[in-house]
Design a protein around this motif. Sequence first.
Motif, PDB file in Angstrom:
ATOM      1  N   UNK A 483      -2.006  -0.465  -5.367  1.00  0.00           N
ATOM      2  CA  UNK A 483      -0.681   0.129  -5.182  1.00  0.00           C
ATOM      3  C   UNK A 483      -0.513   0.632  -3.747  1.00  0.00           C
ATOM      4  N   UNK A 484       0.724   0.726  -3.258  1.00  0.00           N
ATOM      5  CA  UNK A 484       0.975   1.254  -1.915  1.00  0.00           C
ATOM      6  C   UNK A 484       0.454   2.685  -1.777  1.00  0.00           C
ATOM      7  N   UNK A 485      -0.090   3.025  -0.641  1.00  0.00           N
ATOM      8  CA  UNK A 485      -0.620   4.370  -0.408  1.00  0.00           C
ATOM      9  C   UNK A 485       0.300   5.183   0.498  1.00  0.00           C
ATOM     10  N   UNK A 486       1.326   4.534   1.041  1.00  0.00           N
ATOM     11  CA  UNK A 486       2.290   5.219   1.907  1.00  0.00           C
ATOM     12  C   UNK A 486       3.670   4.585   1.721  1.00  0.00           C
ATOM     13  N   UNK A 487       4.687   5.426   1.707  1.00  0.00           N
ATOM     14  CA  UNK A 487       6.070   4.960   1.642  1.00  0.00           C
ATOM     15  C   UNK A 487       6.829   5.507   2.848  1.00  0.00           C
ATOM     16  N   UNK A 488       7.786   4.756   3.401  1.00  0.00           N
ATOM     17  CA  UNK A 488       8.134   3.384   3.025  1.00  0.00           C
ATOM     18  C   UNK A 488       7.043   2.397   3.442  1.00  0.00           C
ATOM     19  N   UNK A 489       6.999   1.277   2.747  1.00  0.00           N
ATOM     20  CA  UNK A 489       5.974   0.269   3.016  1.00  0.00           C
ATOM     21  C   UNK A 489       6.392  -0.599   4.196  1.00  0.00           C
ATOM     22  N   UNK A 490       5.542  -0.665   5.197  1.00  0.00           N
ATOM     23  CA  UNK A 490       5.754  -1.537   6.358  1.00  0.00           C
ATOM     24  C   UNK A 490       4.499  -2.380   6.553  1.00  0.00           C
ATOM     25  N   UNK A 491       4.503  -3.237   7.552  1.00  0.00           N
ATOM     26  CA  UNK A 491       3.328  -4.076   7.805  1.00  0.00           C
ATOM     27  C   UNK A 491       2.124  -3.233   8.219  1.00  0.00           C
ATOM     28  N   UNK A 492       2.385  -2.037   8.754  1.00  0.00           N
ATOM     29  CA  UNK A 492       1.291  -1.161   9.167  1.00  0.00           C
ATOM     30  C   UNK A 492       0.804  -0.249   8.050  1.00  0.00           C
ATOM     31  N   UNK A 493       1.637  -0.043   7.031  1.00  0.00           N
ATOM     32  CA  UNK A 493       1.253   0.858   5.941  1.00  0.00           C
ATOM     33  C   UNK A 493       0.984   0.128   4.626  1.00  0.00           C
ATOM     34  N   UNK A 494       1.212  -1.171   4.611  1.00  0.00           N
ATOM     35  CA  UNK A 494       0.988  -1.953   3.393  1.00  0.00           C
ATOM     36  C   UNK A 494      -0.478  -1.866   2.971  1.00  0.00           C
ATOM     37  N   UNK A 495      -0.707  -1.701   1.670  1.00  0.00           N
ATOM     38  CA  UNK A 495      -2.059  -1.740   1.120  1.00  0.00           C
ATOM     39  C   UNK A 495      -2.466  -3.208   0.976  1.00  0.00           C
TER      40      UNK A 495
END
Length: 529
Positions: A483-495
Motif C-alpha cells: 500500500x502507499x506510504x505517503x499521500x498524494x502518490x507521486x513518482x517519488x513517493x510511490x511504494x
Amino acid sequence: MTFSKSPAGSGGSGRGGGITAVDVDGDSGQARLNELGYKQELNRNLSLLSNFAFSFTIISVLTGVTTLYNTGLNYGGPVTMTFGWFVAGAFTMTVGLSMAEICSSFPTSGGLYYWSARLSGNRWAPFASWITGWFNIVGQWAVTTSVDYSLAQLIQVIILLSTGGANGGGYLASKYVVIAFHAAILLSHAIINSLPISWLSFFGQFAAAWNMLGVFVLMIAVPTVATERASAKFVFTHFNTDNSAGIHSSLYIFVLGLLMSQYTLTGYDASAHMTEETKNADRNGPIGIISAIGISIVVGWGYILGITFAVNDIPSLLSPDNDAGGYAIAQVFYQAFKSRYGSGVGGIVCLCIVAVAIYFCGMSSVTSNSRMAYAFSRDGAMPLSSVWHKVNKHEVPINAVWLSAFISLCMALPSLGSLVAFQAMVSIATIGLYIAYALPIFFRVTLARKHFVPGPFNLGRYGVVVGWVAVLWVATITVLFSLPVTYPVTKDTLNYTPVAVGGLFILVLSSWIFSARHWFKGPVTNLGG
C-alpha cells in the motif's frame, strides 16, 4: 508440537526413496539426507547452538529495529512498536512452526525450494521448486544487500557524529563513499565465509552472544543515562498520528508501522539451509528455527522498550536537522549521553555496539545465501550451476560464497542513482522472502495434506491449522506492505514494493515458460554420483 523417535518418511513427490532411514555414523540428519538421495559433501560439524546462532544472528533485533526505528516512530510510534511487535511476532511464529515441521522431514540445504518440490506432487514439482527457489535466493541476496548497506549508512552516521554532528560541521560521507563502505563490508564477509565451517561456527556463536548482551547493555544503559525519560503511559499508550505523510487512519498507520517488526523477524530459514552441516539436523534444524524466533521476540521487545523509554520528542528525533541527520536511534543514543555528560561519545560507543551486531548479521546472511546457492546449483537451476556448487578442500561452497557477495554488491548500485529504486529492490527482502516461506507451507496444507509424513519434530493435528494461519498472514502482509506510504502518490513517493516483487515474479515465470520448463526437473539426487 511433538518429537517422535521414528525417522521421517517421504512426503510428496521426489526421488531418493528406497534408502533405509538408519543413522549414518550415529547421525539421524545424515541418514535422512541419504534417504532423500543426497550424499554428504559439506562438513557436518554444527551443534544445535551453532545452528540457532546463525538464524538468531540474521534476525538480529539490533539490526532490524535500529534500521527501521524511524519507520516505527513515524507510523504510530510507541504503541505500534510495543504492541505491533507481538502481533508480528505471533504470526511469524506460526510461519516458523510450519517451516520447522517441514524442515524436520526434509533437512537439506535447499530448504524451501526442495520442500516445495516434495510437497507439490510429481506434476507440479519442477515448477513449484523453480518459483520458490528463485524467490528464496533473490530474497536472501536482497537481505544481505539491505543489511550491509544499512551498516554502511550507520558508519556514515557514526563518522558524522564523531566529527561534530550535522550541526557542528561534521563530515557527512557522500553516497559514493557509502557504497565503498558497502563493498568493503561485503569483501570482508566473503573472506570470512571462505574459512572452514568450524570458524564460522565460532563466529556465529560469538555473534549470537554479542546480539544478546548488546541488547541488554543498550536497553539498560540508554534510558538510565538519559536525563529526560518517557513515562510508562507514553511508552504503552502514545499513538503518533503526526506522520507528515497525509495518512490519518489509525489502522492504516498501525499497519505501516508493522514493517519494522516484520522486517526484523526475517531470515530464520538460515537454520534450514545449514542442516547439511548440522548434527542430527532433522531435530536440531527445527529447534534452531523456533528458538531463534522465540528468543528474538522476547529480546527484541526488551530493546524496543528500553530505547523508547529514552524518547521524549518524536518530531525532533525524525528531523533531518538534528545532530544525527534524522537517524532516530543514533540521535537517541547521542542525546542521552550528551545531556548527562556534555559529550555524546558514550552514544557513539553504543552505536558501535549496534554496528558490530549488524556486521555479524551480514556475515551470517552471506553464509545462508551461499548454502542456498550451493543447493540450487547442485540441482541445476542456476546459470553455470557446475561452478557454483563446487566445494573446496575445507568443504565450503567457495564459489557460491563469492557469487552471493558480488550480487549483493550489484543490488546496492541503484542507490547511486535513486534511493527510491534501491528501496524497491530491498523490499524483496521482506515480501519476496516471505512468499518463498509461504509456498511450501501452502503445498503442505493443500496438495500434501493427506500424504505428508512428518519428521521427528511435528505439530501433530495442529499442523494444518497453523499452516493455514501462516499462509494467510503472508498473503495479508504482501498486500498491506504494498500500500502507499505517503499521500498524494507521486513518482517519488510511490511504494514500489509491488513493482519490484511483481517484476521478480514476471522474470521468474517468463524464464520458466520460455526455457526452464524444457530442462529443469526439480531436485536431482546425487547419491550415486
